[in-house]
Design a protein around this motif. Structure first.
Motif, mmCIF file in Angstrom:
data_model
loop_
_atom_site.group_PDB
_atom_site.id
_atom_site.type_symbol
_atom_site.label_atom_id
_atom_site.label_comp_id
_atom_site.label_asym_id
_atom_site.label_seq_id
_atom_site.Cartn_x
_atom_site.Cartn_y
_atom_site.Cartn_z
ATOM 1 N N GLU A 273 -1.663 -9.418 -4.102
ATOM 2 C CA GLU A 273 -2.953 -9.083 -3.165
ATOM 3 C C GLU A 273 -4.189 -9.520 -3.965
ATOM 4 O O GLU A 273 -4.903 -10.355 -3.368
ATOM 5 N N ASP B 280 1.576 -5.285 -3.567
ATOM 6 C CA ASP B 280 0.239 -4.631 -3.219
ATOM 7 C C ASP B 280 0.218 -3.402 -4.035
ATOM 8 O O ASP B 280 0.630 -2.322 -4.040
ATOM 9 N N LEU C 228 -2.143 -1.234 -4.260
ATOM 10 C CA LEU C 228 -2.745 0.143 -3.680
ATOM 11 C C LEU C 228 -2.609 -0.087 -2.415
ATOM 12 O O LEU C 228 -3.723 -1.008 -1.809
ATOM 13 N N ASP C 229 -1.928 0.240 -1.619
ATOM 14 C CA ASP C 229 -1.967 0.301 -0.141
ATOM 15 C C ASP C 229 -2.276 1.483 0.490
ATOM 16 O O ASP C 229 -1.739 2.441 0.239
ATOM 17 N N THR D 234 -5.968 1.923 0.405
ATOM 18 C CA THR D 234 -7.314 1.761 -0.346
ATOM 19 C C THR D 234 -8.588 2.575 0.300
ATOM 20 O O THR D 234 -9.137 3.142 -0.408
HETATM 21 CA CA CA Z 1 -4.222 -3.347 -1.334
#
Ligand code: CA
Ligand code: IPD
Ligand code: CA
Length: 270
Positions: free
Chosen positions: A70, A87, A89-90, A92
């Protein structure tokens, strides 16, 4: 007890490692809201750091694979057939606001098909994982989509477009149509976890528009391996680069698709 393949072990180990930093940083977020640097920069740094750990760990285990990251974009590997879709950190916005609902998502694509996926939710220590043809699991337990077949008893999750995003009006029409026939709608703020929760039977289905491959790569496989159906809102099975996703248990996929089809005002509804 679920037996993980060597591949899934590589992926879960990378996720556990990256999650350590995210957990520590999440604990700092509230204090940072009064610091001079500001929480946004801090969260951006946490996100980048998690992505770096994932990339380093996965490259060490499978040096020939490429990446679609990402934050970092496309990194070509020497193996043109395989790449990680990540990803770091999904969720955020949740993270930034101190809301404890976020995850790491890692999918492995081979010849254009997702063959393995891992979604890790560090705060509840829930490791969702799936491999093509081998089923879907959370930690040691097999996952199965919910068996509810009645729209009126069902809970659906979605993603709400925000400032600067397209399709506000068509989303409001969808919301109106689904809320009229379901038991409830949820917006938790992590598409990866929304898909993992459909796989786990926690909600009957999930739909959202304008997602990216890293939001959904792992989750699409989880839902399919748990017995659910994943298409676009129009019914196409090619979802990874598509403008929408509709992931529902096997009994209600057609029904939710029909409700959403009737709701759409016009394709260009702003
Ligand atoms: Ca993310
Ligand atoms: C977001 C989350 C959210 C979805 C957004 C995504 P991010 O990812 O998955 O639930 O509604 O469309 O962009 O930005 O937190 O990685
Ligand atoms: Ca995301």
């Amino acid at each position: 007890m679920a037996r993980q393949s060597a591949l899934i072990t590589v992926m879960t180990n990378a996720a556990y490692r990256a999650a350590r930093g995210l957990k520590r940083d999440f604990g700092e977020v509230e204090q940072l809201q009064v610091s001079t640097k500001g929480p946004s920069d801090f969260v951006a740094a946490a996100d980048l750091q998690a992505e770096k750990i994932l990339r380093d760990e996965l490259a060490r285990a499978r040096p020939e694979y490429g990446f679609l990251l990402e934050e970092g974009g496309v990194v070509e590997g020497t193996d043109p057939r395989r790449r990680w879709i990540i990803d770091p950190l999904d969720g955020t916005l949740n993270f930034l606001h101190g809301i404890p609902h976020f995850a790491i998502s890692i999918g492995l694509e081979r010849d254009g098909q997702i063959v393995a996926g891992v979604i890790y939710e560090p705060l509840r220590d829930e490791m969702f994982w799936a491999e093509l043809g081998a089923g879907a699991f959370v930690n040691d337990h097999r996952l199965r989509v919910s068996t509810r077949g009645n729209m009126g008893d069902s809970v659906f999750a979605t993603g709400v477009p925000w400032r600067g995003r397209p399709n506000h009006r068509s989303f409001l029409c969808q919301l109106e149509a689904v809320m009229a026939v379901s038991a409830g709608i949820r917006r938790f703020g992590s598409a990866a976890l929304d898909l993992a929760y459909v796989a786990a039977g926690r909600y009957e289905g999930f739909w959202e528009s304008s997602l990216n491959p890293w939001d959904i790569a792992a989750g699409v496989l989880l839902v399919r391996e748990a017995g659910g159906f994943v298409t676009t809102i129009d019914g196409s099975r090619e979802v990874i680069r598509a403008p929408s996703i509709l992931a529902v248990n096997d009994r209600l996929h057609g029904a939710l698709m029909a409700v959403l089809a009737q709701a759409a005002p016009s394709p260009d509804g702003a």
